[in-house]
Design a protein around this motif. Structure first.
Motif, PDB file in Angstrom:
ATOM      1  N   GLN A  48       0.829  -1.187   0.000  1.00 53.27           N
ATOM      2  CA  GLN A  48       0.000   0.000   0.000  1.00 53.27           C
ATOM      3  C   GLN A  48       0.875   1.252   0.000  1.00 53.27           C
ATOM      4  O   GLN A  48       2.071   1.199   0.259  1.00 53.27           O
ATOM      5  CB  GLN A  48      -0.940  -0.041   1.204  1.00 53.27           C
ATOM      6  N   ALA A  49       0.238   2.397  -0.265  1.00 50.68           N
ATOM      7  CA  ALA A  49       0.980   3.629  -0.504  1.00 50.68           C
ATOM      8  C   ALA A  49       1.853   4.016   0.684  1.00 50.68           C
ATOM      9  O   ALA A  49       2.974   4.482   0.516  1.00 50.68           O
ATOM     10  CB  ALA A  49       0.007   4.760  -0.836  1.00 50.68           C
ATOM     11  N   GLY A  50       1.324   3.841   1.914  1.00 54.21           N
ATOM     12  CA  GLY A  50       2.103   4.213   3.085  1.00 54.21           C
ATOM     13  C   GLY A  50       3.370   3.397   3.211  1.00 54.21           C
ATOM     14  O   GLY A  50       4.418   3.908   3.610  1.00 54.21           O
ATOM     15  N   VAL A  51       3.296   2.102   2.869  1.00 58.23           N
ATOM     16  CA  VAL A  51       4.482   1.244   2.923  1.00 58.23           C
ATOM     17  C   VAL A  51       5.494   1.695   1.879  1.00 58.23           C
ATOM     18  O   VAL A  51       6.694   1.813   2.146  1.00 58.23           O
ATOM     19  CB  VAL A  51       4.094  -0.236   2.699  1.00 58.23           C
ATOM     20  N   LYS A  52       5.009   1.951   0.647  1.00 56.40           N
ATOM     21  CA  LYS A  52       5.916   2.401  -0.400  1.00 56.40           C
ATOM     22  C   LYS A  52       6.532   3.751  -0.054  1.00 56.40           C
ATOM     23  O   LYS A  52       7.705   4.011  -0.331  1.00 56.40           O
ATOM     24  CB  LYS A  52       5.158   2.482  -1.729  1.00 56.40           C
ATOM     25  N   ARG A  53       5.716   4.619   0.614  1.00 62.10           N
ATOM     26  CA  ARG A  53       6.229   5.941   0.957  1.00 62.10           C
ATOM     27  C   ARG A  53       7.332   5.848   2.005  1.00 62.10           C
ATOM     28  O   ARG A  53       8.346   6.527   1.909  1.00 62.10           O
ATOM     29  CB  ARG A  53       5.088   6.832   1.451  1.00 62.10           C
ATOM     30  N   ILE A  54       7.157   4.999   3.031  1.00 56.73           N
ATOM     31  CA  ILE A  54       8.193   4.900   4.046  1.00 56.73           C
ATOM     32  C   ILE A  54       9.436   4.236   3.473  1.00 56.73           C
ATOM     33  O   ILE A  54      10.563   4.527   3.882  1.00 56.73           O
ATOM     34  CB  ILE A  54       7.696   4.148   5.309  1.00 56.73           C
ATOM     35  N   GLU A  55       9.269   3.326   2.507  1.00 55.29           N
ATOM     36  CA  GLU A  55      10.432   2.740   1.859  1.00 55.29           C
ATOM     37  C   GLU A  55      11.184   3.803   1.060  1.00 55.29           C
ATOM     38  O   GLU A  55      12.416   3.819   1.016  1.00 55.29           O
ATOM     39  CB  GLU A  55      10.011   1.569   0.978  1.00 55.29           C
ATOM     40  N   ALA A  56      10.428   4.709   0.427  1.00 55.63           N
ATOM     41  CA  ALA A  56      11.067   5.807  -0.302  1.00 55.63           C
ATOM     42  C   ALA A  56      11.741   6.761   0.666  1.00 55.63           C
ATOM     43  O   ALA A  56      12.883   7.185   0.454  1.00 55.63           O
ATOM     44  CB  ALA A  56      10.029   6.548  -1.146  1.00 55.63           C
ATOM     45  N   TRP A  66      16.714   9.051   4.264  1.00 56.58           N
ATOM     46  CA  TRP A  66      17.179   9.363   5.612  1.00 56.58           C
ATOM     47  C   TRP A  66      18.653   9.724   5.596  1.00 56.58           C
ATOM     48  O   TRP A  66      19.465   9.075   4.932  1.00 56.58           O
ATOM     49  CB  TRP A  66      17.007   8.160   6.545  1.00 56.58           C
ATOM     50  N   THR A  67      19.001  10.747   6.364  1.00 55.02           N
ATOM     51  CA  THR A  67      20.405  10.996   6.675  1.00 55.02           C
ATOM     52  C   THR A  67      20.625  10.510   8.098  1.00 55.02           C
ATOM     53  O   THR A  67      19.672  10.339   8.869  1.00 55.02           O
ATOM     54  CB  THR A  67      20.739  12.493   6.585  1.00 55.02           C
ATOM     55  N   LYS A  68      21.872  10.316   8.445  1.00 53.59           N
ATOM     56  CA  LYS A  68      22.170   9.855   9.797  1.00 53.59           C
ATOM     57  C   LYS A  68      21.651  10.852  10.835  1.00 53.59           C
ATOM     58  O   LYS A  68      21.063  10.461  11.853  1.00 53.59           O
ATOM     59  CB  LYS A  68      23.673   9.671   9.952  1.00 53.59           C
ATOM     60  N   THR A  69      21.808  12.139  10.538  1.00 53.21           N
ATOM     61  CA  THR A  69      21.366  13.189  11.470  1.00 53.21           C
ATOM     62  C   THR A  69      19.852  13.173  11.644  1.00 53.21           C
ATOM     63  O   THR A  69      19.333  13.229  12.764  1.00 53.21           O
ATOM     64  CB  THR A  69      21.816  14.570  10.973  1.00 53.21           C
ATOM     65  N   SER A  70      19.124  13.102  10.521  1.00 52.74           N
ATOM     66  CA  SER A  70      17.666  13.154  10.602  1.00 52.74           C
ATOM     67  C   SER A  70      17.101  11.926  11.313  1.00 52.74           C
ATOM     68  O   SER A  70      16.111  12.016  12.048  1.00 52.74           O
ATOM     69  CB  SER A  70      17.058  13.280   9.200  1.00 52.74           C
ATOM     70  N   MET A  94      10.474  16.786   6.409  1.00 55.81           N
ATOM     71  CA  MET A  94      11.650  17.154   5.612  1.00 55.81           C
ATOM     72  C   MET A  94      12.180  15.967   4.826  1.00 55.81           C
ATOM     73  O   MET A  94      12.634  16.123   3.686  1.00 55.81           O
ATOM     74  CB  MET A  94      12.739  17.708   6.531  1.00 55.81           C
ATOM     75  N   ASN A  95      12.092  14.777   5.399  1.00 52.40           N
ATOM     76  CA  ASN A  95      12.579  13.600   4.675  1.00 52.40           C
ATOM     77  C   ASN A  95      11.637  13.197   3.559  1.00 52.40           C
ATOM     78  O   ASN A  95      12.068  12.655   2.544  1.00 52.40           O
ATOM     79  CB  ASN A  95      12.808  12.444   5.649  1.00 52.40           C
ATOM     80  N   GLN A  96      10.340  13.452   3.726  1.00 56.87           N
ATOM     81  CA  GLN A  96       9.414  13.231   2.613  1.00 56.87           C
ATOM     82  C   GLN A  96       9.744  14.168   1.457  1.00 56.87           C
ATOM     83  O   GLN A  96       9.735  13.761   0.294  1.00 56.87           O
ATOM     84  CB  GLN A  96       7.969  13.436   3.084  1.00 56.87           C
ATOM     85  N   ARG A  97      10.062  15.420   1.773  1.00 58.87           N
ATOM     86  CA  ARG A  97      10.452  16.371   0.726  1.00 58.87           C
ATOM     87  C   ARG A  97      11.765  15.965   0.075  1.00 58.87           C
ATOM     88  O   ARG A  97      11.929  16.063  -1.140  1.00 58.87           O
ATOM     89  CB  ARG A  97      10.582  17.782   1.315  1.00 58.87           C
ATOM     90  N   ARG A  98      12.721  15.487   0.892  1.00 61.60           N
ATOM     91  CA  ARG A  98      14.010  15.055   0.351  1.00 61.60           C
ATOM     92  C   ARG A  98      13.826  13.859  -0.585  1.00 61.60           C
ATOM     93  O   ARG A  98      14.462  13.771  -1.637  1.00 61.60           O
ATOM     94  CB  ARG A  98      14.956  14.698   1.498  1.00 61.60           C
ATOM     95  N   ALA A  99      12.920  12.945  -0.181  1.00 61.73           N
ATOM     96  CA  ALA A  99      12.656  11.784  -1.039  1.00 61.73           C
ATOM     97  C   ALA A  99      12.055  12.221  -2.368  1.00 61.73           C
ATOM     98  O   ALA A  99      12.383  11.677  -3.431  1.00 61.73           O
ATOM     99  CB  ALA A  99      11.725  10.813  -0.319  1.00 61.73           C
ATOM    100  N   LYS A 100      11.187  13.203  -2.320  1.00 58.99           N
ATOM    101  CA  LYS A 100      10.558  13.709  -3.544  1.00 58.99           C
ATOM    102  C   LYS A 100      11.595  14.320  -4.475  1.00 58.99           C
ATOM    103  O   LYS A 100      11.571  14.106  -5.695  1.00 58.99           O
ATOM    104  CB  LYS A 100       9.488  14.734  -3.189  1.00 58.99           C
ATOM    105  N   LYS A 101      12.526  15.089  -3.898  1.00 57.05           N
ATOM    106  CA  LYS A 101      13.585  15.702  -4.717  1.00 57.05           C
ATOM    107  C   LYS A 101      14.507  14.662  -5.320  1.00 57.05           C
ATOM    108  O   LYS A 101      15.093  14.873  -6.385  1.00 57.05           O
ATOM    109  CB  LYS A 101      14.386  16.684  -3.860  1.00 57.05           C
ATOM    110  N   MET A 102      14.651  13.516  -4.636  1.00 56.97           N
ATOM    111  CA  MET A 102      15.502  12.443  -5.142  1.00 56.97           C
ATOM    112  C   MET A 102      14.775  11.588  -6.179  1.00 56.97           C
ATOM    113  O   MET A 102      15.335  10.614  -6.682  1.00 56.97           O
ATOM    114  CB  MET A 102      15.966  11.551  -3.977  1.00 56.97           C
ATOM    115  N   GLY A 103      13.521  11.940  -6.454  1.00 54.92           N
ATOM    116  CA  GLY A 103      12.749  11.160  -7.425  1.00 54.92           C
ATOM    117  C   GLY A 103      12.145   9.912  -6.846  1.00 54.92           C
ATOM    118  O   GLY A 103      11.777   8.993  -7.583  1.00 54.92           O
ATOM    119  N   LEU A 104      12.040   9.864  -5.516  1.00 55.63           N
ATOM    120  CA  LEU A 104      11.524   8.667  -4.845  1.00 55.63           C
ATOM    121  C   LEU A 104      10.113   8.869  -4.308  1.00 55.63           C
ATOM    122  O   LEU A 104       9.629   8.069  -3.522  1.00 55.63           O
ATOM    123  CB  LEU A 104      12.450   8.277  -3.675  1.00 55.63           C
TER     124      LEU A 104
END
Length: 611
Positions: free
Chosen positions: A46-54, A59-63, A242-252
């Motif tokens: 489901q979408a939530g699972v795919k989103r957390i995988e993306a 993830w960065t170590k700091t975040s 912020m990590n959702q936005r970072r994933a989006k910028k990475m094309g994920l």
């Protein structure tokens, strides 16, 4: 087959001709090396699972550290809140002259706790982890406000719906987050992180609760958390966003599953994705079967009351319909209780262990042991609070110890059996030393034994259940396990309430001196009266009668708890003895631990890895 088979890869692997909408983004395409079963599992995610995988890939170590630190901060707040409000509940109900309805409060909590975990797990899978966390914090805050503002027991009890929704939603999301970001070897240890605050809140809670009762009122003991918790949640919300936005910028980025659909289609999709009717059946069945157990003894006509009979009949019908609904692929294509999970003996045995574990707990330590210590043993609020929370402290220490052992031995089953034996022994000791003249040291010792057993049971069993599931079903397996855990607690609370409300009034009327028999209702209705050693001094006929009535009733509760704990031992032998470091870790992206055991053997332990 490649060693990381079944994982969503970052590379552009080429289109395989499927109509899966997620192939619009080439970075989320299926790996061409996937087996047919794994590819099918990916398409069913489901979408939530795919989103957390993306998001995991972003993830960065700091975040990730910020996220865990914030979750630990929230755990400190909620664990202190539990310790404080647990002491306030008898006084809140006594303020309404309904001390005996503590069990009903816990039944409501248990029912909501059981039924809220499935939708929270589903919301996390369908929408995403950030959205789910926001919903739980909102419910938590509303529950605090309503409890603080309640002016009758009905309002106070209904507030448990929001409180339990928030508390248990947060609990399941914490465990899902850990499952998303750790491998199996480290998962038990990081799951236990959220129990560490109990090492200090166990002792701070009674002091804080006593200070609130003496300095202000029990209402303020609920209201303060409506301010503290939302503030503490802000860093986690920002980190996930912020990590959702970072994933989006990475094309994920994963598009919304409802984009381009009409309102009717969205409602229909949610109906099936969240298994709404199935959850309603479960909630109705549990509520209508358990609540009469605590309400009937005090209701007009008792068990002959038509309302009680109607609730039991409707609840039983819903309980019989529920399995049929869940097994129907047409009616419940995304069933919360996936039938294939229950073909796994570890899942079945693990959920039954959880059920009996909490059922026994809520017939012994909670909900009436605190009251028993004050009434029969003459303990102060602080001392009684300390004794009842020895279980929490010792179980936390035991869970940390067993988590470390699991990390370095990669086994879990042996510790479950050990914990079951200790837990059963502790229940037996609690029954043997429940006498009026038992020393404080003896009472503490029984709680230490039960706590050690509980600590060795809880974490390893949950880990074994999670290890039996795919990543798509980790949330489902975790919520199934936690749901049965809470159902067991609700059943235990209901039985406790039935025993307490049946025997205490009758025994008080039987043992009280003739000139005090008329006072039985006020004694039964308020802990402020029954535990008042100035009104009923030690050695007086009234105090002897009160202590005898409560002591004999506590004995019945502990016999029931011992019977409930007995099946746990044979059930542990049904668990599969997984070697955790040789299993598919079922996580993707940046995780804590080892991505590949074979690589680990060559290069040594690594804290961070990508899958």
């Amino acid at each position: 087959m490649r060693p990381d088979d079944g994982v969503v890869h970052d590379g552009r692997n080429g289109h395989n001709g499927t109509t899966d909408p997620y192939h619009k983004n080439p970075t989320l395409e299926r790996d061409p090396y996937m087996s047919e079963d794994t590819a099918s599992e990916f398409s069913e995610k489901q979408a939530g699972v795919k989103r957390i995988e993306a998001v995991s890939k972003a993830w960065t170590k700091t975040s990730l550290i910020i996220a865990y630190v914030t979750l630990l901060l929230i755990a400190n707040v909620t664990s202190l809140e539990i310790q404080v409000t647990g002491l306030l509940t008898p006084y809140a109900t006594s303020a309404f002259q309904t001390h005996s309805l503590i069990s009903t409060i816990y039944v409501v909590q248990g029912v909501v706790s059981a039924v809220i975990k499935p939708p929270m797990g589903k919301i996390a899978d369908v929408f995403g982890r950030l959205e789910s966390f926001c919903i739980t914090i909102f419910f938590y805050t509303i529950g605090y406000i309503q409890q603080a503002a309640s002016h009758n027991v009905q309002t106070f009890a209904s507030a448990q719906i929001f409180w339990a929704a928030g508390f248990n939603g947060l609990q399941i999301l914490q465990q899902i987050f850990v499952a998303d970001t750790t491998d199996l070897l480290n998962r038990a240890l990081f799951s236990t992180l959220f129990d560490v605050p109990f090492l200090w809140t166990t002792w701070a809670g009674p002091e804080v609760g006593s200070a609130i009762l003496s300095g202000t009122s029990w209402r303020w003991g609920y209201a303060i958390w409506a301010i503290i918790l939302p503030v503490c949640f802000i860093p986690l919300a920002v980190s996930l966003y912020m990590n959702q936005r970072r994933a989006k910028k990475m094309g994920l980025d994963v598009p919304s599953p409802f984009r381009g659909h009409t309102a009717v289609q969205v409602v229909k999709n949610l109906w099936f994705d969240m298994d709404v009717f199935g959850l309603l059946l479960l909630a109705t069945a549990i509520s209508l079967i358990l609540l009469p157990l605590t309400l009937a003894p005090g209701a007009s006509g008792g068990w002959k009351n038509p309302s009680m009979i109607a609730m039991l009949v409707i609840g039983a019908v819903c309980l019989l319909v529920f399995p049929g609904w869940e097994m129907s692929k047409k009616l419940a294509p995304k069933a919360f209780f996936p039938p294939n999970l229950f073909k796994n003996r570890t899942v079945v045995a693990g959920t039954l262990i959880a059920f009996f574990y909490f059922m026994a707990f809520y017939m012994s330590v909670f909900p009436y042991f605190f009251s028993y210590l004050q009434i029969v043993q003459g303990q102060s609020v602080v001392t009684a609070g300390y004794i009842t929370r020895v279980f929490t402290f010792s179980s936390t220490v035991a869970s940390i110890v067993v988590s470390l052992i699991i990390k370095y031995t990669a086994h879990y089953k042996y510790y479950v059996t050990f914990g079951a034996v200790i837990y059963l022994t502790g229940m037996g000791l609690m029954l043997a030393y429940r006498t009026e003249n038992a020393s404080t040291g003896t009472l503490v010792g029984t709680q230490i034994a039960i706590g050690i057993g509980g600590g060795f049971l809880n974490v390893p069993v949950q880990l074994g259940v999670q290890a039996s599931a795919s990543h798509q079903q980790v949330a489902a397996a975790t919520t199934v396990w936690l749901t049965l855990l809470e159902v067991g607690g609700a059943v235990g609370s209901a039985i406790s309430g039935a025993i307490w409300s049946t025997y205490i009034p009758s025994k008080l009327q039987q043992y009280l001196p003739p000139d005090q028999v008329a006072d039985y209702a006020s004694i039964y209705g308020s802990i402020l009266v029954s535990a008042d050693y100035t009104l009923y001094p030690p050695g007086s006929p009234g105090r002897s009668a009160i202590n005898r009535a409560y002591q004999e009733t506590m004995r019945y509760l502990l016999i029931g708890a011992l019977c409930c704990a007995t099946p746990i031992v044979p059930l542990t032998f049904c668990l599969k003895n997984y070697k955790l470091d040789e299993m598919d870790q079922k996580v993707t992206g940046r995780v804590i631990g080892n991505a590949d055991n074979r690589e680990t053997k060559k290069r040594g332990w690594r804290f961070w890895s990508r899958r």
